[in-house]
Structure formats: C-alpha cells, structure tokens
Write a protein that holds these residues in place. Structure first.
Motif, PDB file in Angstrom:
ATOM      1  N   HIS A 107     -18.236 -22.453  14.373  1.00  0.00           N
ATOM      2  CA  HIS A 107     -18.597 -23.426  15.382  1.00  0.00           C
ATOM      3  C   HIS A 107     -19.203 -24.613  14.539  1.00  0.00           C
ATOM      4  CE1 HIS A 107     -22.696 -21.817  14.013  1.00  0.00           C
ATOM      5  NE2 HIS A 107     -23.036 -22.937  14.495  1.00  0.00           N
ATOM      6  N   THR A 108     -19.363 -24.772  13.354  1.00  0.00           N
ATOM      7  CA  THR A 108     -19.892 -25.769  12.716  1.00  0.00           C
ATOM      8  C   THR A 108     -19.338 -27.069  12.743  1.00  0.00           C
ATOM      9  OG1 THR A 108     -20.998 -24.247  11.105  1.00  0.00           O
ATOM     10  CG2 THR A 108     -21.038 -26.595  10.390  1.00  0.00           C
ATOM     11  N   GLY A 109     -19.927 -28.131  13.198  1.00  0.00           N
ATOM     12  CA  GLY A 109     -19.321 -29.301  13.287  1.00  0.00           C
ATOM     13  C   GLY A 109     -18.218 -29.351  14.637  1.00  0.00           C
ATOM     14  N   VAL A 110     -17.038 -29.665  14.329  1.00  0.00           N
ATOM     15  CA  VAL A 110     -16.023 -29.779  14.857  1.00  0.00           C
ATOM     16  C   VAL A 110     -14.762 -28.845  14.402  1.00  0.00           C
ATOM     17  CG1 VAL A 110     -16.411 -31.790  16.551  1.00  0.00           C
ATOM     18  CG2 VAL A 110     -15.117 -31.877  14.337  1.00  0.00           C
ATOM     19  N   GLY A 111     -15.313 -28.026  13.448  1.00  0.00           N
ATOM     20  CA  GLY A 111     -14.361 -26.945  12.613  1.00  0.00           C
ATOM     21  C   GLY A 111     -14.334 -27.565  11.082  1.00  0.00           C
ATOM     22  N   ILE A 112     -14.822 -26.648  10.269  1.00  0.00           N
ATOM     23  CA  ILE A 112     -14.545 -27.040   8.865  1.00  0.00           C
ATOM     24  C   ILE A 112     -13.160 -26.408   8.322  1.00  0.00           C
ATOM     25  CG2 ILE A 112     -15.489 -26.419   6.702  1.00  0.00           C
ATOM     26  CD1 ILE A 112     -18.265 -26.168   7.981  1.00  0.00           C
ATOM     27  N   THR A 113     -12.400 -27.190   7.755  1.00  0.00           N
ATOM     28  CA  THR A 113     -11.299 -26.855   7.058  1.00  0.00           C
ATOM     29  C   THR A 113     -11.155 -26.587   5.634  1.00  0.00           C
ATOM     30  OG1 THR A 113     -10.409 -29.045   6.575  1.00  0.00           O
ATOM     31  CG2 THR A 113     -10.044 -28.436   8.903  1.00  0.00           C
ATOM     32  N   ARG A 114     -10.279 -25.689   5.132  1.00  0.00           N
ATOM     33  CA  ARG A 114     -10.137 -25.690   3.891  1.00  0.00           C
ATOM     34  C   ARG A 114     -10.307 -27.110   2.885  1.00  0.00           C
ATOM     35  NH1 ARG A 114      -7.759 -21.376   0.692  1.00  0.00           N
ATOM     36  NH2 ARG A 114      -7.064 -20.405   2.816  1.00  0.00           N
ATOM     37  N   HIS A 115      -9.434 -28.025   3.394  1.00  0.00           N
ATOM     38  CA  HIS A 115      -9.581 -29.569   2.927  1.00  0.00           C
ATOM     39  C   HIS A 115     -11.086 -30.005   2.891  1.00  0.00           C
ATOM     40  CE1 HIS A 115      -8.404 -33.340   1.712  1.00  0.00           C
ATOM     41  NE2 HIS A 115      -8.793 -33.744   2.813  1.00  0.00           N
ATOM     42  N   ASP A 116     -11.735 -30.005   3.961  1.00  0.00           N
ATOM     43  CA  ASP A 116     -13.063 -30.344   3.970  1.00  0.00           C
ATOM     44  C   ASP A 116     -13.787 -29.641   2.885  1.00  0.00           C
ATOM     45  OD1 ASP A 116     -12.541 -31.752   6.189  1.00  0.00           O
ATOM     46  OD2 ASP A 116     -13.018 -29.980   7.734  1.00  0.00           O
ATOM     47  N   ILE A 117     -13.591 -28.612   2.507  1.00  0.00           N
ATOM     48  CA  ILE A 117     -14.568 -27.408   1.615  1.00  0.00           C
ATOM     49  C   ILE A 117     -14.245 -28.050   0.449  1.00  0.00           C
ATOM     50  CG2 ILE A 117     -14.891 -25.442   0.709  1.00  0.00           C
ATOM     51  CD1 ILE A 117     -14.301 -24.156   3.425  1.00  0.00           C
ATOM     52  N   VAL A 118     -12.945 -28.256   0.048  1.00  0.00           N
ATOM     53  CA  VAL A 118     -12.698 -28.671  -1.285  1.00  0.00           C
ATOM     54  C   VAL A 118     -12.912 -30.025  -1.635  1.00  0.00           C
ATOM     55  CG1 VAL A 118     -10.651 -29.268  -2.908  1.00  0.00           C
ATOM     56  CG2 VAL A 118     -10.718 -27.100  -1.298  1.00  0.00           C
ATOM     57  N   PRO A 123     -20.366 -25.488  -0.230  1.00  0.00           N
ATOM     58  CA  PRO A 123     -20.711 -23.990  -0.832  1.00  0.00           C
ATOM     59  C   PRO A 123     -20.134 -22.828   0.045  1.00  0.00           C
ATOM     60  CG  PRO A 123     -22.584 -24.656   0.247  1.00  0.00           C
ATOM     61  CD  PRO A 123     -21.813 -26.112   0.192  1.00  0.00           C
ATOM     62  N   LEU A 124     -18.898 -23.030   0.356  1.00  0.00           N
ATOM     63  CA  LEU A 124     -18.221 -21.696   1.157  1.00  0.00           C
ATOM     64  C   LEU A 124     -17.026 -21.550   0.634  1.00  0.00           C
ATOM     65  CD1 LEU A 124     -18.306 -23.872   4.686  1.00  0.00           C
ATOM     66  CD2 LEU A 124     -20.055 -21.811   3.858  1.00  0.00           C
ATOM     67  N   PRO A 125     -16.611 -20.242   0.838  1.00  0.00           N
ATOM     68  CA  PRO A 125     -15.227 -19.953   0.279  1.00  0.00           C
ATOM     69  C   PRO A 125     -14.065 -20.487   0.939  1.00  0.00           C
ATOM     70  CG  PRO A 125     -16.527 -17.980   0.965  1.00  0.00           C
ATOM     71  CD  PRO A 125     -17.264 -19.086   1.425  1.00  0.00           C
ATOM     72  N   PRO A 126     -13.121 -21.078   0.088  1.00  0.00           N
ATOM     73  CA  PRO A 126     -11.978 -22.164   0.731  1.00  0.00           C
ATOM     74  C   PRO A 126     -11.402 -21.206   1.684  1.00  0.00           C
ATOM     75  CG  PRO A 126     -12.258 -22.411  -1.656  1.00  0.00           C
ATOM     76  CD  PRO A 126     -13.055 -20.971  -1.100  1.00  0.00           C
ATOM     77  N   ALA A 127     -11.470 -21.692   3.005  1.00  0.00           N
ATOM     78  CA  ALA A 127     -10.552 -21.325   4.095  1.00  0.00           C
ATOM     79  C   ALA A 127     -10.811 -22.238   5.365  1.00  0.00           C
ATOM     80  CB  ALA A 127     -11.247 -19.599   4.494  1.00  0.00           C
ATOM     81  N   ASP A 128     -10.077 -22.057   6.388  1.00  0.00           N
ATOM     82  CA  ASP A 128     -10.484 -22.916   7.688  1.00  0.00           C
ATOM     83  C   ASP A 128     -11.096 -21.987   8.461  1.00  0.00           C
ATOM     84  OD1 ASP A 128      -8.632 -24.772   6.909  1.00  0.00           O
ATOM     85  OD2 ASP A 128      -6.630 -23.685   7.371  1.00  0.00           O
ATOM     86  N   TYR A 129     -12.480 -22.697   8.753  1.00  0.00           N
ATOM     87  CA  TYR A 129     -13.445 -22.246   9.993  1.00  0.00           C
ATOM     88  C   TYR A 129     -13.202 -22.871  11.045  1.00  0.00           C
ATOM     89  CZ  TYR A 129     -14.659 -19.861   5.465  1.00  0.00           C
ATOM     90  OH  TYR A 129     -14.999 -19.365   4.278  1.00  0.00           O
ATOM     91  N   THR A 130     -12.257 -22.774  11.930  1.00  0.00           N
ATOM     92  CA  THR A 130     -12.051 -23.737  13.020  1.00  0.00           C
ATOM     93  C   THR A 130     -11.831 -22.860  14.216  1.00  0.00           C
ATOM     94  OG1 THR A 130      -9.764 -23.754  12.651  1.00  0.00           O
ATOM     95  CG2 THR A 130     -10.898 -25.613  11.830  1.00  0.00           C
ATOM     96  N   ALA A 131     -12.286 -23.255  15.411  1.00  0.00           N
ATOM     97  CA  ALA A 131     -12.283 -22.513  16.573  1.00  0.00           C
ATOM     98  C   ALA A 131     -10.767 -22.446  17.060  1.00  0.00           C
ATOM     99  CB  ALA A 131     -13.268 -23.356  17.623  1.00  0.00           C
ATOM    100  N   ALA A 132     -10.647 -21.147  17.528  1.00  0.00           N
ATOM    101  CA  ALA A 132      -9.147 -21.005  17.685  1.00  0.00           C
ATOM    102  C   ALA A 132      -9.027 -20.768  19.394  1.00  0.00           C
ATOM    103  CB  ALA A 132      -8.647 -19.678  17.116  1.00  0.00           C
ATOM    104  N   THR A 133      -9.878 -19.919  19.973  1.00  0.00           N
ATOM    105  CA  THR A 133      -9.869 -19.630  21.168  1.00  0.00           C
ATOM    106  C   THR A 133     -10.341 -20.546  22.289  1.00  0.00           C
ATOM    107  OG1 THR A 133     -11.975 -18.221  21.351  1.00  0.00           O
ATOM    108  CG2 THR A 133      -9.743 -17.042  20.889  1.00  0.00           C
ATOM    109  N   ARG A 134     -10.485 -20.686  23.339  1.00  0.00           N
ATOM    110  CA  ARG A 134     -10.926 -21.505  24.182  1.00  0.00           C
ATOM    111  C   ARG A 134     -12.436 -21.174  24.058  1.00  0.00           C
ATOM    112  NH1 ARG A 134      -8.329 -23.934  29.555  1.00  0.00           N
ATOM    113  NH2 ARG A 134      -9.454 -25.721  28.870  1.00  0.00           N
TER     114      ARG A 134
END
Length: 206
Positions: A107-118, A123-134
């Motif tokens: 839920h953070t921001g409008v979604g955190i992507t692997r690219h954002d992290i790198v 300080p997050l494990p590289p992955a896509d933390y983006t909302a999927a369902t409505r």
C-alpha cells in the motif's frame, strides 16, 4: 477466507502498540482511511468490491508502524518505508492469510517497484510491492488522503499529487489513474475521530 471484524482488529492494534499514544495515532489513522474508502465504495461501479475485505485492509494496513518505535518512544522515520513489510510479518505471525497480509506490504505510496528499490537504495528486499486487486488499490488510494504527520487534516488530491511528484512523473500518472478508477472523495468535513490535542499530543477526539 475468514475476515476479522473491527473489534478483533482493534485488539490486534492494542496488542502490538508500544504506547497508548502510538495506538491513538495509528489506529485512528486506519479508521479514517476506512471512512474514506467506505465513502468511495458507495459509487455504483464499485458495488462488486468486497467491502469487508476493504475494511479489514484499511484497518490493518499500518499495523507495522508499531515496530518502528524505539525504547525512547520515538518513531524511526528513516526506516519508515519498511513499515509495510513489518506489518506483513505481524499478520503472518498472527496466522492471517496472504490476501490480508498484502494490504500491509503493498500500500505504500502508489506502489513500490523493484526499480524504485534499486534506484533509491531503499532498505527493502528487491521486489514489486504494488497493489494487484481492486480492493488493494482502493485501500492504497484511500490512504493517500490522510497522513499521520498531519493527523488533524486531510490531504487533497492535488496536494498528494504534488507530494508524490518528487518521486517521478510516473508516480503522478499512477495516482491520476487511481483517481480515474475510484473518483475523488469528499474531504470537505472535519477529520473523523482524530486530531491533535491542545497540549500537542495525538489523541482521539469524540
């Protein structure tokens, strides 16, 4: 899937909050986010969404913030971006399914992507933390209109868009897409249930 109700979720907040002040700040914010999401859910084109799941997601999404409080009672702002994953860890340890845990970590921001992290060295494990369902997207969106750093006020859509622009125009575009999907909430009223007391402390108002 069993979805916890408001009283069970409140008890979880009370269990994990390190202080009464932290509980008041975080739980009240979560209730305000639910009040915004509930209003948006009244739109006919959103009637098919699972309102109970959205409510649980709103009320649980920031539970990981409690783990960022130090022994001195201060919040570790530098590590704040980790609060979503910390919340996921709390809910996983409590035995909740992934569908609920994701409301914390996605839920953070409008979604955190692997690219954002790198790119940002987050300080997050590289992955896509983006909302999927409505339902996930609605919780993420409703969260944007109230900040725990400004507990007595709402953020307008334009204010949030201006804030998120510093992370790139693509974040503004993502937020505008959420506005198109869910519409703008009516924020022309006092913040329900929360604010800052006259002595400067955060508290719950009647």
């Amino acid at each position: 899937m069993r979805i916890p109700g408001p009283e069970e979720i409140r008890a979880l907040h009370e269990k994990h909050a390190p202080t009464a002040e932290a509980f008041a700040l975080v739980h009240t914010h979560c209730e305000i986010v639910w009040s915004i999401a509930e209003q948006l859910l009244s739109a006919p084109h959103l009637a098919h969404l699972d309102a109970d799941l959205v409510r649980a997601g709103c009320l649980l999404h920031d539970i990981g913030v409690y783990r960022l409080y130090g022994d001195d009672g201060r919040l570790d702002h530098k590590s704040y971006v980790r609060h979503g994953l910390l919340g996921q860890e709390i809910l996983e340890a409590e035995g909740f399914p992934e569908a609920l845990c994701r409301f914390c970590s996605h839920h953070t921001g409008v979604g955190i992507t692997r690219h954002d992290i790198v790119r940002q060295g987050l300080p997050l494990p590289p992955a896509d933390y983006t909302a999927a369902t409505r339902e996930e997207r609605l919780v993420m969106y409703a969260d944007k209109f109230h900040s725990k750093s400004r507990p007595a006020a709402f953020l307008s859509p334009d204010e949030y868009a201006a804030q998120v622009r510093r992370f790139g125009e693509e974040k503004v575009t993502a937020f505008q897409a959420l506005r198109t999907e869910f519409g703008d909430p009516d924020l022309a009223r006092p913040v329900p249930g929360g604010g800052v007391d006259e002595d400067g402390s955060v508290g719950v108002r009647p």
